[in-house]
Scaffold this motif. Structure first.
Motif, PDB file in Angstrom:
ATOM      1  N   THR A 169       0.837  -1.198   0.000  1.00  0.00           N
ATOM      2  CA  THR A 169       0.000   0.000   0.000  1.00  0.00           C
ATOM      3  C   THR A 169       0.874   1.251   0.000  1.00  0.00           C
ATOM      4  OG1 THR A 169      -1.662   1.259   1.223  1.00  0.00           O
ATOM      5  CG2 THR A 169      -0.139  -0.052   2.525  1.00  0.00           C
ATOM      6  N   HIS A 170       0.355   2.304  -0.606  1.00  0.00           N
ATOM      7  CA  HIS A 170       1.029   3.600  -0.563  1.00  0.00           C
ATOM      8  C   HIS A 170       0.460   4.475   0.537  1.00  0.00           C
ATOM      9  CE1 HIS A 170       3.282   2.655  -4.099  1.00  0.00           C
ATOM     10  NE2 HIS A 170       2.218   2.549  -4.872  1.00  0.00           N
ATOM     11  N   ASP A 171      -0.376   3.887   1.389  1.00  0.00           N
ATOM     12  CA  ASP A 171      -0.983   4.628   2.493  1.00  0.00           C
ATOM     13  C   ASP A 171       0.050   4.790   3.608  1.00  0.00           C
ATOM     14  OD1 ASP A 171      -2.502   5.750   4.438  1.00  0.00           O
ATOM     15  OD2 ASP A 171      -3.904   4.094   4.670  1.00  0.00           O
ATOM     16  N   LEU A 172       0.504   6.023   3.829  1.00  0.00           N
ATOM     17  CA  LEU A 172       1.546   6.280   4.819  1.00  0.00           C
ATOM     18  C   LEU A 172       1.084   5.902   6.218  1.00  0.00           C
ATOM     19  CD1 LEU A 172       4.329   7.382   5.554  1.00  0.00           C
ATOM     20  CD2 LEU A 172       3.321   9.676   5.678  1.00  0.00           C
ATOM     21  N   ASP A 173      -0.175   6.158   6.540  1.00  0.00           N
ATOM     22  CA  ASP A 173      -0.686   5.831   7.875  1.00  0.00           C
ATOM     23  C   ASP A 173      -0.559   4.337   8.158  1.00  0.00           C
ATOM     24  OD1 ASP A 173      -1.274   8.422   8.424  1.00  0.00           O
ATOM     25  OD2 ASP A 173      -3.410   8.278   8.008  1.00  0.00           O
ATOM     26  N   ALA A 174      -0.852   3.515   7.171  1.00  0.00           N
ATOM     27  CA  ALA A 174      -0.757   2.061   7.345  1.00  0.00           C
ATOM     28  C   ALA A 174       0.692   1.633   7.564  1.00  0.00           C
ATOM     29  CB  ALA A 174      -1.341   1.343   6.129  1.00  0.00           C
ATOM     30  N   ASN A 312       8.886   9.183   0.135  1.00  0.00           N
ATOM     31  CA  ASN A 312       8.171   8.605  -1.012  1.00  0.00           C
ATOM     32  C   ASN A 312       6.680   8.932  -0.962  1.00  0.00           C
ATOM     33  OD1 ASN A 312      10.514   7.478  -1.994  1.00  0.00           O
ATOM     34  ND2 ASN A 312      10.162   5.480  -1.055  1.00  0.00           N
ATOM     35  N   ALA A 313       6.101   8.852   0.243  1.00  0.00           N
ATOM     36  CA  ALA A 313       4.674   9.153   0.384  1.00  0.00           C
ATOM     37  C   ALA A 313       4.394  10.614   0.028  1.00  0.00           C
ATOM     38  CB  ALA A 313       4.219   8.864   1.810  1.00  0.00           C
ATOM     39  N   ASN A 314       5.284  11.505   0.454  1.00  0.00           N
ATOM     40  CA  ASN A 314       5.107  12.928   0.122  1.00  0.00           C
ATOM     41  C   ASN A 314       5.224  13.162  -1.379  1.00  0.00           C
ATOM     42  OD1 ASN A 314       4.725  13.632   2.806  1.00  0.00           O
ATOM     43  ND2 ASN A 314       6.887  14.073   3.160  1.00  0.00           N
ATOM     44  N   LEU A 315       6.175  12.454  -2.011  1.00  0.00           N
ATOM     45  CA  LEU A 315       6.334  12.588  -3.464  1.00  0.00           C
ATOM     46  C   LEU A 315       5.100  12.063  -4.194  1.00  0.00           C
ATOM     47  CD1 LEU A 315      10.076  11.523  -3.939  1.00  0.00           C
ATOM     48  CD2 LEU A 315       9.106  13.808  -4.247  1.00  0.00           C
ATOM     49  N   LEU A 316       4.596  10.908  -3.740  1.00  0.00           N
ATOM     50  CA  LEU A 316       3.395  10.347  -4.357  1.00  0.00           C
ATOM     51  C   LEU A 316       2.200  11.273  -4.182  1.00  0.00           C
ATOM     52  CD1 LEU A 316       3.694   6.574  -3.371  1.00  0.00           C
ATOM     53  CD2 LEU A 316       3.790   7.532  -5.675  1.00  0.00           C
ATOM     54  N   GLN A 317       2.106  11.866  -2.998  1.00  0.00           N
ATOM     55  CA  GLN A 317       1.015  12.803  -2.747  1.00  0.00           C
ATOM     56  C   GLN A 317       1.121  14.013  -3.671  1.00  0.00           C
ATOM     57  OE1 GLN A 317       0.809  14.089   1.311  1.00  0.00           O
ATOM     58  NE2 GLN A 317      -1.111  15.171   1.053  1.00  0.00           N
ATOM     59  N   ILE A 319       2.622  14.030  -6.592  1.00  0.00           N
ATOM     60  CA  ILE A 319       2.312  13.557  -7.953  1.00  0.00           C
ATOM     61  C   ILE A 319       0.803  13.446  -8.150  1.00  0.00           C
ATOM     62  CG2 ILE A 319       2.472  11.570  -9.506  1.00  0.00           C
ATOM     63  CD1 ILE A 319       5.303  11.118  -8.367  1.00  0.00           C
ATOM     64  N   ARG A 320       0.123  12.861  -7.129  1.00  0.00           N
ATOM     65  CA  ARG A 320      -1.337  12.730  -7.237  1.00  0.00           C
ATOM     66  C   ARG A 320      -1.990  14.105  -7.348  1.00  0.00           C
ATOM     67  NH1 ARG A 320      -0.848   9.204  -2.651  1.00  0.00           N
ATOM     68  NH2 ARG A 320      -0.718   7.006  -3.289  1.00  0.00           N
ATOM     69  N   ARG A 321      -1.518  15.054  -6.549  1.00  0.00           N
ATOM     70  CA  ARG A 321      -2.097  16.397  -6.591  1.00  0.00           C
ATOM     71  C   ARG A 321      -1.874  17.035  -7.953  1.00  0.00           C
ATOM     72  NH1 ARG A 321       0.570  18.334  -2.786  1.00  0.00           N
ATOM     73  NH2 ARG A 321       2.034  19.668  -3.890  1.00  0.00           N
ATOM     74  N   GLU A 325      -4.607  18.146 -10.664  1.00  0.00           N
ATOM     75  CA  GLU A 325      -4.604  19.489 -11.240  1.00  0.00           C
ATOM     76  C   GLU A 325      -4.544  19.432 -12.759  1.00  0.00           C
ATOM     77  OE1 GLU A 325      -1.287  21.367  -9.414  1.00  0.00           O
ATOM     78  OE2 GLU A 325      -2.283  21.688  -7.478  1.00  0.00           O
ATOM     79  N   LEU A 326      -3.676  18.533 -13.278  1.00  0.00           N
ATOM     80  CA  LEU A 326      -3.562  18.378 -14.729  1.00  0.00           C
ATOM     81  C   LEU A 326      -4.861  17.852 -15.323  1.00  0.00           C
ATOM     82  CD1 LEU A 326      -1.796  18.435 -17.256  1.00  0.00           C
ATOM     83  CD2 LEU A 326      -1.019  16.123 -16.698  1.00  0.00           C
TER      84      LEU A 326
END
Length: 544
Positions: A169-174, A312-317, A319-321, A325-326
């Protein structure tokens, strides 16, 4: 004394002397083995008091001399756990010997000596146990190696658990929750938390906790580091740390903002790329020390590992943002493009179309007023009228391509049917088209996207595929709309997708599908045609 008796007496004396020499020789060999052994050998009385020890025992236990060691009084005093001495005694009293019994001895300086202990009883003439003889082999190095191996295994187990969570999972909390629980389990601790540093709000945020009171939450608690300068420094966004395998631990106090509750936590930094990301905060009992040894190194490895996970989680976040936006910008672009196409098509139909019609009427009026002698002018007027007629039909075709009015008025199926029929008529391409499950019209935005995707798919087939057959299916299958376009053309190498001449059109199709939350699937290979499948979440037509 007779001669015979004298002779026997002399023989007995010689035998006695020989036995005495053999006994002395055996004693010398025994003492040589006793003193020369590298293993600890000791002999005690029944009560445990030392009768004799070898030099190895003196050296291994860290005493100055035999006298110094034997002054301890009892063998029981050099055992780390007196229960081991009692078991040693009972086993020998019952069986007569003990073999490879694992025991710990305490050296004079207080450190421990791990040994494998074997022994046997010392018997009296009457067959009673009057003492014990033991030999202890030093296995401290081996036990330390085993302990290091186990600790390393525990460390790898924790890191592997975190890595598995990151892959799953990419869920940082998990990931943080698993890391905290595994660390507490390995360290034998009951409670702790993970705090992340929020540089934007200059605050420490408790992201995960375990074992703490239920009412200790992010909103009800406050954490303060004992070192105020460190607390302020870590909150600075421009703080740069020199990379280290592990940073020294520090203390912090976690307090409930309203209730009379507080707990002191031992904290270990979480870092990545010369930046502090947060810290592990553990409730460590006073009698436990995790600031050194293998536990310390485990927390250092875990801190570095979690730092990478947070990065990594911050980078993924991010990228998702940016993707969202795109996607939003793309949707607005396509929407603006559609509105502009509609406006231009309307103006071409209303303004330019009416102007051409007016010009045509004017020419007809001029033509009627010409005399019979003006035959060559009539011919010119007829040519002009033909040109105007061709221009009018071309303008209507362009207007239809820009935005077919039939799409807005009658819906997707009539608009596509008319468009595909026209293309098939002019290109010679055989076209099969079907729409299934559409009892009612869907949202206009979805209709527009499906129309444009169909246009793009057919255009690519006509221009690049060299195909003889094109098939288009649009199926309403809850909870999605399935779009499938396929041809029997030359296909292309999907692995070299970006450099292919169809790439721009295919990217446009993918972007249009993505802005509706759809999934774009391309299947093609050289000589085997092309198949495009798009799945779009169902969005019913709005009453607005």
């Amino acid at each position: 004394m007779t001669p015979i008796e004298g002779k026997n007496s002399a023989g007995s004396t010689e035998e006695f002397c020989k036995l005495e020499e053999d006994l002395k020789d055996s004693e010398r060999r025994y003492r040589c083995l006793f003193e020369g052994s590298k293993d600890m050998i000791f002999i005690t009385h029944k009560d445990g008091s030392f009768q004799d020890v070898n030099q190895a025992a003196v050296d291994l236990l860290g005493y100055v001399s035999k006298k110094d060691l034997m002054a301890v009084g009892s063998a029981e005093q050099v055992y780390d756990n007196t229960m081991h001495w009692e078991v040693f005694q009972r086993q020998i009293d019952r069986e007569g010997f003990v073999k490879d019994f694992e025991a710990k001895f305490r050296k004079k300086d207080g450190s421990l000596l791990h040994c494998l202990l074997s022994g046997n009883a010392v018997w009296s003439k009457d067959g009673d146990v009057i003492g014990y003889q033991g030999i202890a082999k030093d296995i401290t190095a081996r036990m330390d190696a085993v302990q290091n191996f186990r600790q390393r295994h525990r460390e790898l187990w924790v890191l592997n658990s975190v890595a598995f969570a990151m892959n799953k999972t990419h869920d940082l909390d998990a990931v943080l929750e698993i890391a905290l629980k595994k660390a507490l389990e390995v360290l034998g601790l009951a409670a702790g938390a993970i705090f992340l540093i929020d540089h934007d709000h200059t605050a420490y945020v408790m992201k995960k906790r375990y074992g703490l009171p239920a009412d200790i939450t992010e909103t009800t608690s406050q954490i303060r580091l004992h070192d105020e300068s460190l607390m302020n420094a870590l909150l600075q966004k421009d703080l740069v740390l020199t990379p280290e395998p592990i940073f020294p631990p520090f203390k912090a106090m976690l307090k409930h903002q309203k209730k009379n509750f507080s707990v002191e936590l031992t904290c270990f930094l979480i870092t990545a790329k010369e930046k502090a990301s947060g810290f592990l905060a553990l409730d460590v009992p006073p009698d436990k020390d995790i600031s050194r040894g293998q536990d310390f190194h485990l927390l250092g490895s875990l801190g570095n590992f979690l730092g990478g996970a947070i990065e990594n989680a911050n980078l993924l976040q991010t990228i998702r943002r940016h993707r969202e936006e795109l996607k939003g910008l793309t949707a607005r672009l396509f929407h603006s493009q559609e509105l502009e196409r509609k406006r231009i098509a309307q103006e071409l139909h209303d303004e330019a179309g009416q102007a051409l019609t007016g010009i045509n009427f004017t020419l007809e009026t001029v033509e009627k007023e010409l005399s019979s002698e003006s035959a060559h002018i009539r011919d010119h007027i007829r040519d002009i009228k033909k040109q105007i007629n061709r221009t009018y039909h071309e303008m209507r075709r362009i207007s239809y391509r820009l935005h077919p009015a039939i799409l807005s008025d009658l819906g997707l199926e009539p608009a596509l049917d008319a468009y595909l029929t026209d293309i098939s008529k002019h290109s010679g391409l055989k076209v099969d088209f079907k729409m299934v499950g559409f009892e009612d019209r869907v949202d206009p935005e979805v209709e527009s996207v499906l129309y444009r995707i169909s246009q793009e798919a057919l255009t690519n087939t006509v221009k690049h595929a060299n195909a003889g057959h094109f098939k288009l299916s649009i199926i309403k299958s809850y909870p999605q709309i399935i779009f499938v376009a396929e041809d029997d053309g030359i296909g292309f190498d999907a692995g070299n997708f970006s450099s292919h001449k169809q790439a721009l059109g295919l990217l446009s199709m993918r972007e249009r599908a993505a802005m509706l939350g759809g999934k774009f699937i391309l299947r093609t290979s050289k000589g085997k045609g092309t198949r495009i499948r798009i799945e779009i979440p169902l969005k019913e037509r709005s009453d607005d």
